[in-house]
Design a protein around this motif. Sequence first.
Motif, short mmCIF file in Angstrom:
data_model
loop_
_atom_site.label_atom_id
_atom_site.label_comp_id
_atom_site.label_asym_id
_atom_site.label_seq_id
_atom_site.Cartn_x
_atom_site.Cartn_y
_atom_site.Cartn_z
N TRP A 1 6.28 -17.13 17.18
CA TRP A 1 7.20 -16.08 17.27
C TRP A 1 8.54 -16.18 17.86
O TRP A 1 8.67 -16.93 19.04
N GLY A 2 9.72 -15.86 17.39
CA GLY A 2 10.88 -15.80 17.82
C GLY A 2 10.89 -14.84 19.00
O GLY A 2 10.93 -13.79 18.66
N LYS A 3 10.75 -14.96 20.38
CA LYS A 3 10.83 -14.34 21.27
C LYS A 3 11.92 -13.13 21.40
O LYS A 3 11.83 -12.28 22.27
N ASN A 4 12.96 -13.44 20.88
CA ASN A 4 14.17 -12.63 20.91
C ASN A 4 14.41 -11.80 19.79
O ASN A 4 15.63 -11.15 19.66
N ASP A 5 13.32 -11.61 18.99
CA ASP A 5 13.48 -10.90 17.82
C ASP A 5 13.85 -9.21 18.14
O ASP A 5 13.08 -8.82 19.27
N PRO A 6 14.88 -8.66 17.46
CA PRO A 6 15.13 -7.42 17.98
C PRO A 6 14.27 -6.40 17.25
O PRO A 6 14.31 -5.11 17.85
N PHE A 7 13.42 -6.75 16.22
CA PHE A 7 12.59 -5.70 15.48
C PHE A 7 11.20 -5.74 16.02
O PHE A 7 10.55 -4.82 16.42
N PHE A 8 10.56 -7.42 15.98
CA PHE A 8 9.29 -7.50 16.39
C PHE A 8 9.19 -8.03 17.71
O PHE A 8 9.32 -9.30 17.86
N LEU A 9 8.86 -7.39 18.79
CA LEU A 9 8.88 -7.89 20.25
C LEU A 9 7.61 -8.63 20.50
O LEU A 9 6.54 -8.63 19.86
N PRO A 10 7.71 -9.54 21.66
CA PRO A 10 6.55 -10.38 22.06
C PRO A 10 5.21 -9.74 22.04
O PRO A 10 4.35 -10.35 21.84
N PRO A 11 5.31 -8.41 22.63
CA PRO A 11 4.00 -7.67 22.75
C PRO A 11 3.34 -7.67 21.32
O PRO A 11 2.09 -7.47 21.25
N GLY A 12 4.05 -7.53 20.14
CA GLY A 12 3.12 -7.67 18.96
C GLY A 12 2.61 -8.93 18.60
O GLY A 12 1.71 -8.69 18.05
N ALA A 13 3.02 -10.20 19.11
CA ALA A 13 2.31 -11.19 18.86
C ALA A 13 0.94 -11.32 19.94
O ALA A 13 0.07 -11.75 19.44
N GLU A 14 1.35 -10.74 21.04
CA GLU A 14 0.30 -11.01 22.33
C GLU A 14 -0.94 -9.95 21.70
O GLU A 14 -1.87 -10.35 22.15
N ALA A 15 -0.65 -9.03 21.05
CA ALA A 15 -1.58 -8.04 20.84
C ALA A 15 -2.84 -8.64 19.90
O ALA A 15 -3.92 -8.16 20.08
#
Length: 279
Positions: free
Chosen positions: A229-243
């Motif tokens: 995950w690119g952690k600075n993505d303005p559309f898909f934030l890190p919580p989307g990966a952690e979920a």
Amino acid sequence: MTKIRYRNTTVDGIKIAYREAGPKGAQKLLLLHGFPTSGYMFRDLIPLLADRYHIIAPDLPGFGQSGDPAVNSFDSIAETIDRFTEIVGFDRYAIYLFDYGAPTGFRLAVKHPERITGIISQNGNAYVDGLSEAWNPVQAYWQDASAENRAVLKAFLGPETTIWQYTHGVADPTAVSPDGYSLDNFYLSRPGAEDVQLDLMGDYKSNVALYPTFQNYFRTHKPRFLAVWGKNDPFFLPPGAEAFARDIPDAVIKFFDTGHFALETHADEIAATIRGFLD
């Protein structure tokens, strides 16, 4: 030098352009791109993996060199790519999912869980957790598909917005090649492209509606799963990966200090992570 072949096939009357590389007897890896790009986004990743994997990267219907979808919907795109995998002989494969490629690939996994050997999601959501406020204009269109709300979405198709998607959250924007976003802007300027893309933005609500179905698949089948995950993505934030770890406890989640198009700056690191994961 990695030999990449540039091929075309026809799926139910729709031209599908695709890149192919790697030994045909090797583990299969399907690369699915997102908005507003094409298989070209994998130009740096493919040579880093093709010594070990049989790779195919199609241009989704409505994108790149492929023809327009029969219907401008994610269901239609997924059905076409499902048939495409059968035509090219991908009976069991791992999938790399990015952006629009995620709801496309997750539909394939739900339909054919026995075919999926692993999932790599790069900034591709299956949870509302990671949807940022940048989605607000799109969600407004979901609620009210008026001409006014549709017109607002045209800003997402502008050349400056494409460049911003590539460079936002990148520590050094000069590390991002202009070739990628320039090609994307060329494809976005083609006749009919605007309506295809606006229709898909409107239909993205069907993906969110399927999130519980995707999550049930994760819980039931526990596929091997890697999030890069690119952690600075303005559309898909890190919580989307952690979920993803909620439903797949063994999921591997890696963050990189970059933006939405993480392969533009971190292809080497992501390729190394994929090799470790798949092997």
